[in-house]
Motif scaffolding. Structure first.
Motif, short mmCIF file in Angstrom:
data_model
loop_
_atom_site.label_atom_id
_atom_site.label_comp_id
_atom_site.label_asym_id
_atom_site.label_seq_id
_atom_site.Cartn_x
_atom_site.Cartn_y
_atom_site.Cartn_z
N GLN A 11 0.84 -1.21 0.00
CA GLN A 11 0.00 0.00 0.00
C GLN A 11 0.88 1.26 0.00
OE1 GLN A 11 -2.15 -1.04 3.57
NE2 GLN A 11 -4.06 -1.39 2.46
N ARG A 12 1.95 1.20 0.78
CA ARG A 12 2.80 2.39 0.88
C ARG A 12 3.52 2.67 -0.44
NH1 ARG A 12 3.61 0.25 6.22
NH2 ARG A 12 5.64 -0.66 5.69
N ASP A 72 2.29 2.19 -3.33
CA ASP A 72 1.28 2.83 -4.17
C ASP A 72 1.07 4.30 -3.74
OD1 ASP A 72 -0.78 2.73 -6.14
OD2 ASP A 72 -2.24 2.74 -4.47
N ILE A 73 0.97 4.49 -2.41
CA ILE A 73 0.75 5.84 -1.86
C ILE A 73 1.92 6.75 -2.24
CG2 ILE A 73 0.64 7.16 0.32
CD1 ILE A 73 -0.79 4.57 1.50
N LEU A 74 3.13 6.22 -2.11
CA LEU A 74 4.32 7.01 -2.40
C LEU A 74 4.38 7.39 -3.87
CD1 LEU A 74 6.85 8.04 -0.91
CD2 LEU A 74 8.00 5.93 -1.56
N SER A 75 4.04 6.44 -4.71
CA SER A 75 4.12 6.77 -6.13
C SER A 75 3.01 7.75 -6.51
CB SER A 75 4.16 5.47 -6.93
OG SER A 75 3.07 5.34 -7.75
N LYS A 76 1.82 7.62 -5.89
CA LYS A 76 0.76 8.61 -6.18
C LYS A 76 1.14 9.99 -5.64
CE LYS A 76 -3.22 5.65 -6.78
NZ LYS A 76 -3.77 4.57 -5.98
N ALA A 77 1.93 10.02 -4.56
CA ALA A 77 2.38 11.30 -3.99
C ALA A 77 3.59 11.82 -4.76
CB ALA A 77 2.74 11.12 -2.52
N ARG A 78 3.91 11.16 -5.81
CA ARG A 78 5.07 11.47 -6.66
C ARG A 78 6.35 11.69 -5.83
NH1 ARG A 78 2.08 15.45 -10.50
NH2 ARG A 78 0.88 15.70 -8.61
N PHE A 79 6.51 10.74 -4.93
CA PHE A 79 7.74 10.61 -4.14
C PHE A 79 8.07 11.85 -3.30
CE2 PHE A 79 7.78 7.69 -7.69
CZ PHE A 79 7.95 6.50 -7.02
N ASN A 80 7.02 12.60 -2.97
CA ASN A 80 7.20 13.71 -2.02
C ASN A 80 6.24 13.50 -0.84
OD1 ASN A 80 7.43 15.99 -0.53
ND2 ASN A 80 7.29 17.40 -2.29
N PRO A 81 6.76 13.09 0.33
CA PRO A 81 5.87 12.79 1.45
C PRO A 81 5.01 13.97 1.92
CG PRO A 81 7.99 11.77 1.80
CD PRO A 81 8.14 12.67 0.60
N GLY A 125 6.45 3.35 6.88
CA GLY A 125 5.39 4.37 6.97
C GLY A 125 5.82 5.55 7.82
N VAL A 126 7.15 5.74 7.94
CA VAL A 126 7.68 6.83 8.77
C VAL A 126 7.90 8.05 7.88
CG1 VAL A 126 9.60 7.56 10.24
CG2 VAL A 126 8.84 5.15 10.25
N ARG A 127 7.29 9.18 8.27
CA ARG A 127 7.44 10.38 7.43
C ARG A 127 8.50 11.31 8.03
NH1 ARG A 127 2.54 14.05 5.12
NH2 ARG A 127 1.94 14.23 7.30
N THR A 128 9.46 11.69 7.18
CA THR A 128 10.56 12.56 7.61
C THR A 128 10.71 13.68 6.58
OG1 THR A 128 12.08 11.12 6.43
CG2 THR A 128 11.79 10.67 8.77
N CYS A 129 11.72 14.50 6.76
CA CYS A 129 11.85 15.66 5.87
C CYS A 129 13.28 15.78 5.35
CB CYS A 129 11.48 16.90 6.69
SG CYS A 129 11.54 18.42 5.78
N GLU A 130 13.39 16.00 4.05
CA GLU A 130 14.71 16.21 3.44
C GLU A 130 15.19 17.63 3.71
OE1 GLU A 130 17.43 16.99 -0.17
OE2 GLU A 130 15.91 18.22 0.78
N ILE A 131 16.46 17.75 4.10
CA ILE A 131 17.06 19.08 4.24
C ILE A 131 18.38 19.02 3.49
CG2 ILE A 131 17.88 20.84 5.89
CD1 ILE A 131 15.88 19.93 7.85
#
Ligand SMILES: Cc1ncc(COP(=O)(O)O)c(C=O)c1O
Length: 452
Positions: free
Chosen positions: A23-24, A26-35, A375-381
């Motif tokens: 599922q993740r 699919d979700i990631l690809s629909k989010a176009r790889f931007n969490p 399913g862990v959401r983090t942020c790129e810096i």
């Protein structure tokens, strides 16, 4: 006891929706790889930010019910004012809807073309507000801050000799105030020592320049001072906090951090004339001076949050939880910014995935990997956030920001397990191509495709 427990019981729970790896994907690809594009309900553990994402206490929720919604002179405002005054000693206390609103008012008053604002490191909204006024924002953090593996107790310190050299070179008339950010978010959540704050104050006194704090994480910074600074161990955090604020002529605060609320901010001023001018701007865009863009209930929650955040059991748990995450990630083999900061751990993605060049966004690849694995959401810096001028930043980082009082140790252990699994697969990780690059703050809305 060696075990530091979460110093609270859980009275209200919010379900986490479990997802499978498929599922993740699919979700990631629909989010176009931007969490940032992922719906929050599809996230298991959300470490995107510590700002406004904390849990409120039973007493804060009780305050919500007590909120006095009178337009002017609400009881809730006076409770808020008393709480902030008890903590900081400031005379002029303006509520705002969040930190950047305080910054906007302050820099509209003191900024402008030709002016220069020194800071250890400007946070991005602070820099944006300084620059929006036409002024120049200059970062003067100590050199040790740029060495990720170097252990230093106060890596957020300002380089005081450089500050003095800047004042001499540019002239004091061009510098309406000197600011220090505690803790230093842009520099990895690193604290500033009391000694350094006193030294900055002394330079400001010498040149008669006001000294301001960006004090979003004042309590976390005070805890580090108590733990690490010689001579401070026997003082209460409240006492240290009081001294920090007494050193300053003013402060901007986002209460979404150490105010322990989901929305709210403060502007503190000592100068009566400046405070009157700030009141006028507050009324113009935020609201009347006794509510400043917030509801009475929000002021109640802030009043209580500022009491709870200096409780030392809370701070011991808070800082240890972040450190625990950092220690375990390091033991897995990740390189992190050392020592662990107060609110977040920063992984060096360039070190983790050397096969991915900055132009293929190793940080974003790691962010996607952590989401896909657990399913862990983090942020790129890194190059996504800062690379739109064609130049790669010094480090490709991924930030794991820990919300306050939200996750238990087993949640953090789950994050660690996900990170360990991903680390084992790091050689197979691939970079990304940016398919849409907005001109400003592109990390929020950029889209990507994975390179095969
Ligand atoms: C150091 C620092 N200053 C200012 C801000 C801005 O605060 P807000 O998001 O409430 O506008 C933040 C938010 O993350 C911050 O970390």
């Amino acid at each position: 006891m060696k075990t530091i427990i979460e110093p609270f019981k859980i009275k209200v729970v919010e379900a986490i929706r479990m997802t499978t790896r498929e599922q993740r994907e699919d979700i990631l690809s629909k989010a176009r790889f931007n969490p940032f594009n992922i719906h929050a309900r599809d996230v298991l553990i959300d470490l995107l930010t510590d700002s406004g994402t904390g849990s409120m206490s039973n007493l804060q929720w009780a305050g919500i019910m007590k909120g006095d919604e009178s337009y002017a002179g609400a009881d809730s405002f006076y409770r808020f004012q008393d709480s902030v005054r008890k903590l900081t000693g400031f005379e002029h206390i303006l509520p705002t809807h969040q930190g950047r609103a305080s910054e906007r008012i302050l820099f509209e008053l003191v900024g402008g073309p030709g002016k220069i604002i020194p800071n250890n490191n400007h946070f991005d909204t602070t820099r944006a507000n300084v620059e929006h006024s036409g002024a120049e924002a200059i970062d003067l953090v100590i050199a040790e801050a740029s060495k990720p593996g170097l252990i230093h107790p106060f890596k957020g310190n300002m380089d005081v000799p450089r500050l003095e050299a800047l004042i001499k070179e540019k002239g004091r008339d061009r510098i309406p105030l000197v600011m220090v950010t505690i803790t230093n978010n842009s520099g990895g959540g690193q604290p500033v020592s009391l000694e350094n704050l006193r030294a900055v104050r002394a330079v400001c006194d010498k040149y008669e320049i006001p000294f301001f704090l960006d004090a979003c994480r004042f309590a976390e910074n005070a805890w580090f001072i108590k733990q690490r600074e010689p001579g401070q161990a026997n003082r209460s955090v409240r006492d240290i906090v009081r001294e920090i604020f007494e050193l300053a002529d003013g402060a901007t605060i986002s209460a979404k951090k150490d105010g322990l609320v989901n929305i709210g901010g403060v502007l503190l001023l000592r100068d009566k004339n400046l405070a009157e001018r700030a009141d006028a701007l507050l009324i113009l865009t935020e609201g009347y001076v006794t509510y400043g863009g917030l509801a009475g209930r929000d002021l109640e929650a802030m009043a209580q949050g500022f009491e709870e955040v200096v409780e030392e059991d809370y701070l011991a748990y808070r800082i240890r939880s972040t450190e625990y995450l950092g220690e375990k990630l390091k033991a897995i083999g990740y390189q992190i910014i050392e020592p662990p900061g107060g609110h977040a751990i920063y992984i060096d993605a360039g070190h983790c995935c050397p096969q991915i060049p900055p132009s293929h966004y190793p940080g974003q690849a790691l962010v996607c990997g952590l989401y896909r694995t657990g399913g862990v959401r983090t942020c790129e810096i890194g190059s996504v956030m800062f690379g739109n001028n064609g130049k790669a930043p010094d480090l490709e980082l991924v930030r794991l920001a820990v919300p306050r009082r939200v996750y238990t140790q087993s949640h953090i252990d789950y994050v660690i397990e996900s990170a360990a699994e991903l680390f084992g697969q790091r050689d197979g990780m691939v970079g990304l191509r940016m398919t849409n690059s907005p001109p400003f703050l592109r990390h929020f809305t950029a889209t990507f495709e994975e390179l095969s």
